[in-house]
Write a protein that holds these residues in place. Sequence first.
Motif, PDB file in Angstrom:
ATOM      1  N   GLU A  79       0.824  -1.210   0.000  1.00  0.00           N
ATOM      2  CA  GLU A  79       0.000   0.000   0.000  1.00  0.00           C
ATOM      3  C   GLU A  79       0.856   1.258   0.000  1.00  0.00           C
ATOM      4  OE1 GLU A  79      -2.912   0.115   3.099  1.00  0.00           O
ATOM      5  OE2 GLU A  79      -3.797   1.988   2.377  1.00  0.00           O
ATOM      6  N   ASN A  80       1.932   1.268   0.751  1.00  0.00           N
ATOM      7  CA  ASN A  80       2.804   2.441   0.828  1.00  0.00           C
ATOM      8  C   ASN A  80       4.296   2.104   0.749  1.00  0.00           C
ATOM      9  OD1 ASN A  80       0.974   4.805   1.394  1.00  0.00           O
ATOM     10  ND2 ASN A  80       0.333   3.481   3.090  1.00  0.00           N
ATOM     11  N   LYS A  83       6.651   3.061  -2.303  1.00  0.00           N
ATOM     12  CA  LYS A  83       6.608   4.443  -2.778  1.00  0.00           C
ATOM     13  C   LYS A  83       7.972   5.098  -2.570  1.00  0.00           C
ATOM     14  CE  LYS A  83       1.633   4.721  -2.096  1.00  0.00           C
ATOM     15  NZ  LYS A  83       0.513   5.205  -1.256  1.00  0.00           N
ATOM     16  N   HIS A 116       4.058  -0.748  -6.667  1.00  0.00           N
ATOM     17  CA  HIS A 116       3.364   0.550  -6.654  1.00  0.00           C
ATOM     18  C   HIS A 116       4.167   1.488  -5.755  1.00  0.00           C
ATOM     19  CE1 HIS A 116      -0.073   3.336  -6.378  1.00  0.00           C
ATOM     20  NE2 HIS A 116       0.131   3.383  -5.082  1.00  0.00           N
ATOM     21  N   TRP A 120       5.986   9.367  -9.067  1.00  0.00           N
ATOM     22  CA  TRP A 120       4.719   9.959  -8.623  1.00  0.00           C
ATOM     23  C   TRP A 120       5.015  11.338  -8.049  1.00  0.00           C
ATOM     24  CZ3 TRP A 120       1.687   7.871  -3.752  1.00  0.00           C
ATOM     25  CH2 TRP A 120       0.358   8.336  -3.779  1.00  0.00           C
ATOM     26  N   GLN A 123       3.946  11.655  -2.132  1.00  0.00           N
ATOM     27  CA  GLN A 123       4.764  10.783  -1.282  1.00  0.00           C
ATOM     28  C   GLN A 123       6.218  10.715  -1.767  1.00  0.00           C
ATOM     29  OE1 GLN A 123       1.403   7.695  -0.631  1.00  0.00           O
ATOM     30  NE2 GLN A 123       2.789   7.356   1.098  1.00  0.00           N
ATOM     31  N   GLU A 163      -0.726   8.714 -11.465  1.00  0.00           N
ATOM     32  CA  GLU A 163      -1.506   9.955 -11.295  1.00  0.00           C
ATOM     33  C   GLU A 163      -0.868  11.188 -11.922  1.00  0.00           C
ATOM     34  OE1 GLU A 163      -2.238  10.240  -7.084  1.00  0.00           O
ATOM     35  OE2 GLU A 163      -3.274   8.324  -7.023  1.00  0.00           O
ATOM     36  N   GLN A 240      -7.572   2.912 -10.948  1.00  0.00           N
ATOM     37  CA  GLN A 240      -7.655   2.795  -9.487  1.00  0.00           C
ATOM     38  C   GLN A 240      -9.074   2.457  -9.062  1.00  0.00           C
ATOM     39  OE1 GLN A 240      -5.909   6.149  -7.462  1.00  0.00           O
ATOM     40  NE2 GLN A 240      -3.968   5.979  -8.572  1.00  0.00           N
ATOM     41  N   GLU A 271      -7.100  -0.382  -7.501  1.00  0.00           N
ATOM     42  CA  GLU A 271      -7.270   0.098  -6.122  1.00  0.00           C
ATOM     43  C   GLU A 271      -8.754   0.163  -5.771  1.00  0.00           C
ATOM     44  OE1 GLU A 271      -5.069   3.711  -5.383  1.00  0.00           O
ATOM     45  OE2 GLU A 271      -3.392   3.064  -6.630  1.00  0.00           O
ATOM     46  N   TRP A 301      -8.483  -2.126  -2.466  1.00  0.00           N
ATOM     47  CA  TRP A 301      -7.496  -1.317  -1.736  1.00  0.00           C
ATOM     48  C   TRP A 301      -7.650  -1.532  -0.231  1.00  0.00           C
ATOM     49  CZ3 TRP A 301      -3.260  -0.284  -3.859  1.00  0.00           C
ATOM     50  CH2 TRP A 301      -2.377   0.677  -3.353  1.00  0.00           C
ATOM     51  N   TRP A 309      -8.068   3.293   3.637  1.00  0.00           N
ATOM     52  CA  TRP A 309      -7.715   4.714   3.749  1.00  0.00           C
ATOM     53  C   TRP A 309      -8.982   5.560   3.879  1.00  0.00           C
ATOM     54  CZ3 TRP A 309      -7.832   8.548  -0.588  1.00  0.00           C
ATOM     55  CH2 TRP A 309      -8.616   8.096  -1.659  1.00  0.00           C
TER      56      TRP A 309
HETATM   57  O1  G3I Z   1       3.090   5.655   9.139  1.00  0.00           O
HETATM   58  C1  G3I Z   1       2.793   6.995   9.573  1.00  0.00           C
HETATM   59  C2  G3I Z   1       2.684   7.055  11.060  1.00  0.00           C
HETATM   60  O2  G3I Z   1       3.912   6.750  11.649  1.00  0.00           O
HETATM   61  C3  G3I Z   1       2.239   8.457  11.454  1.00  0.00           C
HETATM   62  O3  G3I Z   1       2.004   8.508  12.824  1.00  0.00           O
HETATM   63  C4  G3I Z   1       0.953   8.838  10.744  1.00  0.00           C
HETATM   64  C5  G3I Z   1       0.544  10.267  11.043  1.00  0.00           C
HETATM   65  O4  G3I Z   1      -0.165  10.861  10.003  1.00  0.00           O
HETATM   66  O5  G3I Z   1       1.162   8.719   9.354  1.00  0.00           O
HETATM   67  C6  G3I Z   1       1.510   7.426   8.950  1.00  0.00           C
HETATM   68  O6  G3I Z   1       1.676   7.409   7.540  1.00  0.00           O
HETATM   69  C7  G3I Z   1       0.497   7.486   6.760  1.00  0.00           C
HETATM   70  C8  G3I Z   1       0.500   6.312   5.794  1.00  0.00           C
HETATM   71  O7  G3I Z   1      -0.612   6.391   4.934  1.00  0.00           O
HETATM   72  C9  G3I Z   1       0.439   4.978   6.505  1.00  0.00           C
HETATM   73  O8  G3I Z   1      -0.749   4.829   7.175  1.00  0.00           O
HETATM   74  C10 G3I Z   1       0.487   8.791   6.010  1.00  0.00           C
HETATM   75  O9  G3I Z   1       0.344   9.878   6.887  1.00  0.00           O
HETATM   76  C11 G3I Z   1      -0.651   8.792   5.020  1.00  0.00           C
HETATM   77  O10 G3I Z   1      -0.539   9.935   4.193  1.00  0.00           O
HETATM   78  C12 G3I Z   1      -0.595   7.566   4.147  1.00  0.00           C
HETATM   79  O11 G3I Z   1      -1.710   7.561   3.326  1.00  0.00           O
HETATM   80  C13 G3I Z   1      -1.611   6.754   2.183  1.00  0.00           C
HETATM   81  C14 G3I Z   1      -1.886   7.600   0.954  1.00  0.00           C
HETATM   82  O12 G3I Z   1      -1.854   6.777  -0.192  1.00  0.00           O
HETATM   83  C15 G3I Z   1      -0.865   8.699   0.797  1.00  0.00           C
HETATM   84  O13 G3I Z   1      -1.023   9.356  -0.416  1.00  0.00           O
HETATM   85  C16 G3I Z   1      -2.634   5.634   2.291  1.00  0.00           C
HETATM   86  O14 G3I Z   1      -2.262   4.744   3.337  1.00  0.00           O
HETATM   87  C17 G3I Z   1      -2.679   4.863   0.979  1.00  0.00           C
HETATM   88  O15 G3I Z   1      -3.783   3.984   1.009  1.00  0.00           O
HETATM   89  C18 G3I Z   1      -2.875   5.825  -0.166  1.00  0.00           C
HETATM   90  O16 G3I Z   1      -2.866   5.094  -1.359  1.00  0.00           O
HETATM   91  C19 G3I Z   1      -3.105   5.860  -2.528  1.00  0.00           C
HETATM   92  C20 G3I Z   1      -2.383   5.180  -3.668  1.00  0.00           C
HETATM   93  O17 G3I Z   1      -1.024   5.060  -3.370  1.00  0.00           O
HETATM   94  C21 G3I Z   1      -2.567   5.939  -4.972  1.00  0.00           C
HETATM   95  N1  G3I Z   1      -3.970   6.140  -5.246  1.00  0.00           N
HETATM   96  C22 G3I Z   1      -4.736   6.749  -4.193  1.00  0.00           C
HETATM   97  C23 G3I Z   1      -4.597   5.979  -2.895  1.00  0.00           C
HETATM   98  C24 G3I Z   1      -5.448   6.546  -1.840  1.00  0.00           C
HETATM   99  O18 G3I Z   1      -4.997   7.831  -1.483  1.00  0.00           O
END
Ligand code: G3I
Length: 460
Positions: A79-80, A83, A116, A120, A123, A163, A240, A271, A301, A309
Amino acid sequence: MRNARWKAASRAAVALAGAGALVAGMALFTTAPAAAGTTLGASAAEKNRYFGTAVAAGRLSDSAYTTILNREFNSVTPENEMKIDATEPQQGRFSYGAAEQIVNHARSRGMSVRGHTLAWHSQQPSWMESMSGTALRSAMLNHVTQVATHFRGQVVAWDVVNEAFADGSSGGRRDSNLQRTGNDWIEAAFRAARAADPGAKLCYNDYNTDNWTHAKTQGVYNMVRDFKARGVPIDCVGFQSHFNNESPYVSNYRTTLSSFAALGVDVQITELDIQGASAATYRSVVEDCLAVPRCNGITVWGIRDSDSWRASQTPLLFNSNGSKKPAYDAVLAALNNGTTPTDPPTDPPTDPPTDPPTTPPPGQGGCTATVSVNQWTGGFVATVRVTAGSSAISGWTVGIALPSGATVTNAWNANRSGSSGATSWTNVAYNGRVGAGQSTEYGFQANGTAGTITPTCTAS
Ligand code: G3I
């Protein structure tokens, strides 16, 4: 090679998929009707497809999570963890631990892995966010090369670029630091990925590209068409498909998938989640994918609503305590009712063809065509190979007389006239020119029995 890895991963997943596994494995090669699968992955494998989920490394220690993951899915997308901010947190210092945890979990259980994502606007690590111009272009290409090389042989398909198109009515590119390095940044990323891992399928991935009438969808379509015309190495497009009240599922989704597939790329739903998890909408999405031979897999997803998410939208197939939701039953039923399995069409060459001809070269200036058929009870897929003679040709027409009862239901990489009896097939824009002694392929699916097909070929 790319097909070989895809099939090897499918076979490995099928071997571990439990009930129906033997039949599913045979479906890759034979005409046997498939038994109903009892899990998402096994059922999709019977349709020669995968059913995957996004996985978070941090959840692999949750046994309720891994029980569902290991039982239901035969493909995984980190998922992340793949990246840019995760894999190159400091410039030139690569960090693969969390991604490898997921890759190892998946591959040791016969699941395939989608990568994935390599390039991009989001991130990005802070060092990359503050870069621009040629320095950023070089850093991006180095990142693509290093990461794709590291996972070479382990990733079936990469979201090379994610994207890159703008929302709204422009149909153009999204502004970003990468876009400002020059409009060719996307094709440069694809070429670097191909060089680093020639066996991986290379995808462009985006959201809000589901509605065929939207400018963004058309913008991506035009880019893919252009890439195919110019030989930029692209193999697949990821949709997605985050459906919600602002961006709902629309009935022309199937048109979108089939239109992209007709460009000569695989399409994948990468996704998927649906606000409220309507069983009917999930069913429609699966049916749309199964209706398109080159739609070779679906990834949701996340597993449980609590893993999403968008957890508050309860958009997934399992509720937060791990129980199957009505949407799960709808998806499984749709997979089991889906179209007859076919061997996935082989890729048309996206790079300049280099293979020697497999048929004797015809006379000067002409062409020959041969047909290979994958027949099952009630239908078949025909792959037609057009080979130029001792001179290059700039277009071709293939004539095929189908036996009584055979009717074409869909086709790829050629224009068609007629669906039964005498049919005529001509090149599309990107595969008309065939070098002396070189080949190109197109295909079609039909109901009925192929019998012996003897095609004719006329060059122009
Ligand atoms: O791991 C940290 C944690 O340590 C911290 O305390 C916390 C505080 O905000 O953040 C945590 O990281 C987060 C991460 O997900 C893991 O949960 C990030 O803030 C958060 O921004 C991140 O979000 C991800 C998002 O992409 C970022 O753009 C989502 O999990 C993930 O599902 C999402 O996936 C994207 C695809 O890559 C592309 N398409 C859209 C999709 C949904 O946004």
